[in-house]
Design a protein around this motif. Structure first.
Motif, mmCIF file in Angstrom:
data_model
loop_
_atom_site.group_PDB
_atom_site.id
_atom_site.type_symbol
_atom_site.label_atom_id
_atom_site.label_comp_id
_atom_site.label_asym_id
_atom_site.label_seq_id
_atom_site.Cartn_x
_atom_site.Cartn_y
_atom_site.Cartn_z
ATOM 1 N N ALA A 82 121.706 11.309 -28.858
ATOM 2 C CA ALA A 82 122.649 12.371 -29.685
ATOM 3 C C ALA A 82 123.254 12.933 -28.688
ATOM 4 O O ALA A 82 122.855 13.570 -27.545
ATOM 5 N N GLY A 83 124.583 13.090 -28.839
ATOM 6 C CA GLY A 83 125.435 13.890 -27.863
ATOM 7 C C GLY A 83 126.979 14.197 -28.478
ATOM 8 O O GLY A 83 127.113 13.814 -29.503
ATOM 9 N N GLY A 84 127.730 14.565 -27.705
ATOM 10 C CA GLY A 84 129.131 14.846 -28.071
ATOM 11 C C GLY A 84 129.568 16.250 -28.410
ATOM 12 O O GLY A 84 128.805 17.083 -27.877
ATOM 13 N N THR A 85 130.676 16.448 -28.976
ATOM 14 C CA THR A 85 131.185 17.953 -29.063
ATOM 15 C C THR A 85 130.729 18.297 -30.305
ATOM 16 O O THR A 85 131.371 19.555 -30.628
ATOM 17 N N HIS A 86 129.935 17.611 -31.077
ATOM 18 C CA HIS A 86 129.567 18.146 -32.599
ATOM 19 C C HIS A 86 128.723 19.151 -32.056
ATOM 20 O O HIS A 86 127.949 19.463 -31.045
ATOM 21 N N SER A 87 128.487 20.377 -33.010
ATOM 22 C CA SER A 87 128.032 21.372 -32.963
ATOM 23 C C SER A 87 126.231 21.472 -32.853
ATOM 24 O O SER A 87 125.452 22.211 -32.278
ATOM 25 N N ASP A 88 125.864 20.231 -33.732
ATOM 26 C CA ASP A 88 124.478 20.022 -33.704
ATOM 27 C C ASP A 88 124.180 18.455 -33.758
ATOM 28 O O ASP A 88 123.883 17.962 -34.889
ATOM 29 N N PRO A 89 124.328 17.602 -32.644
ATOM 30 C CA PRO A 89 124.382 16.347 -32.530
ATOM 31 C C PRO A 89 122.942 15.590 -33.149
ATOM 32 O O PRO A 89 122.888 14.848 -33.646
ATOM 33 N N GLY A 90 121.860 16.459 -32.668
ATOM 34 C CA GLY A 90 120.391 15.914 -32.948
ATOM 35 C C GLY A 90 120.418 15.953 -34.624
ATOM 36 O O GLY A 90 119.899 14.849 -34.959
ATOM 37 N N SER B 184 129.223 16.514 -53.993
ATOM 38 C CA SER B 184 127.942 16.001 -53.687
ATOM 39 C C SER B 184 127.944 15.178 -52.391
ATOM 40 O O SER B 184 126.974 15.267 -51.511
ATOM 41 N N ARG B 185 128.989 14.222 -52.337
ATOM 42 C CA ARG B 185 129.172 13.333 -51.097
ATOM 43 C C ARG B 185 129.272 14.067 -49.917
ATOM 44 O O ARG B 185 128.841 13.536 -48.921
ATOM 45 N N TRP B 186 129.967 15.212 -49.931
ATOM 46 C CA TRP B 186 130.219 16.007 -48.518
ATOM 47 C C TRP B 186 128.644 16.489 -48.292
ATOM 48 O O TRP B 186 128.299 16.600 -47.244
ATOM 49 N N GLN B 187 128.329 17.291 -49.409
ATOM 50 C CA GLN B 187 126.866 17.957 -48.958
ATOM 51 C C GLN B 187 125.576 16.830 -48.773
ATOM 52 O O GLN B 187 125.036 17.358 -47.830
ATOM 53 N N GLN B 188 125.858 15.606 -49.086
ATOM 54 C CA GLN B 188 124.683 14.769 -48.734
ATOM 55 C C GLN B 188 124.640 14.364 -47.303
ATOM 56 O O GLN B 188 123.688 14.222 -46.777
ATOM 57 N N ILE B 189 125.849 14.496 -46.421
ATOM 58 C CA ILE B 189 125.815 14.273 -44.996
ATOM 59 C C ILE B 189 126.033 15.485 -44.293
ATOM 60 O O ILE B 189 126.189 15.432 -43.054
ATOM 61 N N GLU B 190 125.829 16.858 -44.961
ATOM 62 C CA GLU B 190 125.651 17.998 -44.163
ATOM 63 C C GLU B 190 124.466 17.601 -43.240
ATOM 64 O O GLU B 190 123.427 17.351 -43.961
ATOM 65 N N PRO B 191 124.293 18.030 -41.802
ATOM 66 C CA PRO B 191 125.244 18.498 -41.115
ATOM 67 C C PRO B 191 126.158 17.808 -40.263
ATOM 68 O O PRO B 191 126.991 18.358 -39.276
ATOM 69 N N VAL B 192 126.556 16.690 -40.478
ATOM 70 C CA VAL B 192 127.515 15.772 -39.972
ATOM 71 C C VAL B 192 128.743 16.493 -40.185
ATOM 72 O O VAL B 192 129.720 16.498 -39.411
ATOM 73 N N LEU B 193 128.926 16.903 -41.536
ATOM 74 C CA LEU B 193 130.191 17.633 -42.035
ATOM 75 C C LEU B 193 129.642 19.073 -41.990
ATOM 76 O O LEU B 193 128.489 19.362 -42.345
ATOM 77 N N PRO B 194 130.313 20.108 -41.841
ATOM 78 C CA PRO B 194 130.001 21.526 -41.932
ATOM 79 C C PRO B 194 129.834 21.675 -43.375
ATOM 80 O O PRO B 194 130.418 21.463 -44.489
ATOM 81 N N ALA B 195 128.774 22.749 -43.583
ATOM 82 C CA ALA B 195 128.340 23.540 -44.750
ATOM 83 C C ALA B 195 129.837 24.143 -45.322
ATOM 84 O O ALA B 195 130.491 24.761 -44.372
ATOM 85 N N THR B 196 130.084 24.109 -46.638
ATOM 86 C CA THR B 196 131.335 24.778 -46.972
ATOM 87 C C THR B 196 130.891 25.601 -48.177
ATOM 88 O O THR B 196 131.754 26.465 -48.526
ATOM 89 N N GLY B 197 129.682 26.003 -48.376
ATOM 90 C CA GLY B 197 129.208 26.973 -49.360
ATOM 91 C C GLY B 197 129.482 28.428 -48.639
ATOM 92 O O GLY B 197 129.396 28.727 -47.474
ATOM 93 N N PRO B 198 129.194 29.352 -49.510
ATOM 94 C CA PRO B 198 129.075 30.904 -48.938
ATOM 95 C C PRO B 198 127.819 31.110 -48.110
ATOM 96 O O PRO B 198 127.090 30.450 -48.292
#
Length: 143
Positions: free
Chosen positions: A61-69, A129-143
């Motif tokens: 795991a690596g790269g510029t993503h905020s939490d690659p692990g 639901s599709r977006w939330q399924q792959i969080e934290p690959v994509l950032p959380a969008t909820g409040p």
């Protein structure tokens, strides 16, 4: 009758293991080595400071993503469950008419030896639901 039972038993003993292999996701068969797991994630209009382009590498795991692990772990978890984390919503899906906001994302690159080019939005219940399924690959969008 005995011949047909033997024949059926033989067919089952051969077909059973083959069916198990066929049911295993293709990605599970691909070798995940250095350079094979590299994704570019572009997020826009998230309104939470997560906009930008990030690189995600897995194995290791690596790269510029905020939490690659955590991101690589989530993708591995989904694939272990037989879920394609980059599959679009099915054409015949019945989705709730709700709007999750203006955020969009695109994931491109290579994952477990296969090409990925997938877009995400929050335009209805299925897409949310599709977006939330792959969080934290994509950032959380909820409040």
């Amino acid at each position: 009758m005995r011949v047909s039972h033997r024949l059926i038993g033989s067919v089952v003993s051969v077909v059973g293991p083959l069916a198990l292999l066929a049911a295993t996701p293709v990605a599970a068969h691909a070798g995940a080595g250095p350079g094979l797991d590299h994704l570019t994630i572009t997020v826009a209009d998230s309104d939470n400071g997560s906009d930008g382009t990030y690189e995600l590498e897995c194995s290791p795991a690596g790269g510029t993503h905020s939490d690659p692990g955590a991101a690589c772990g989530r993708l591995d978890e989904l694939e272990a469950q037989g879920v394609d984390p980059f599959a679009p919503v099915a054409d015949d899906a019945r989705c709730t008419m709700q709007y999750g906001g203006p955020a969009t994302a695109r994931v491109t690159g290579t994952w477990h030896g296969r090409v990925v080019d997938s877009s995400y939005a929050l335009s209805n219940g299925c897409e949310i639901s599709r977006w939330q399924q792959i969080e934290p690959v994509l950032p959380a969008t909820g409040p």
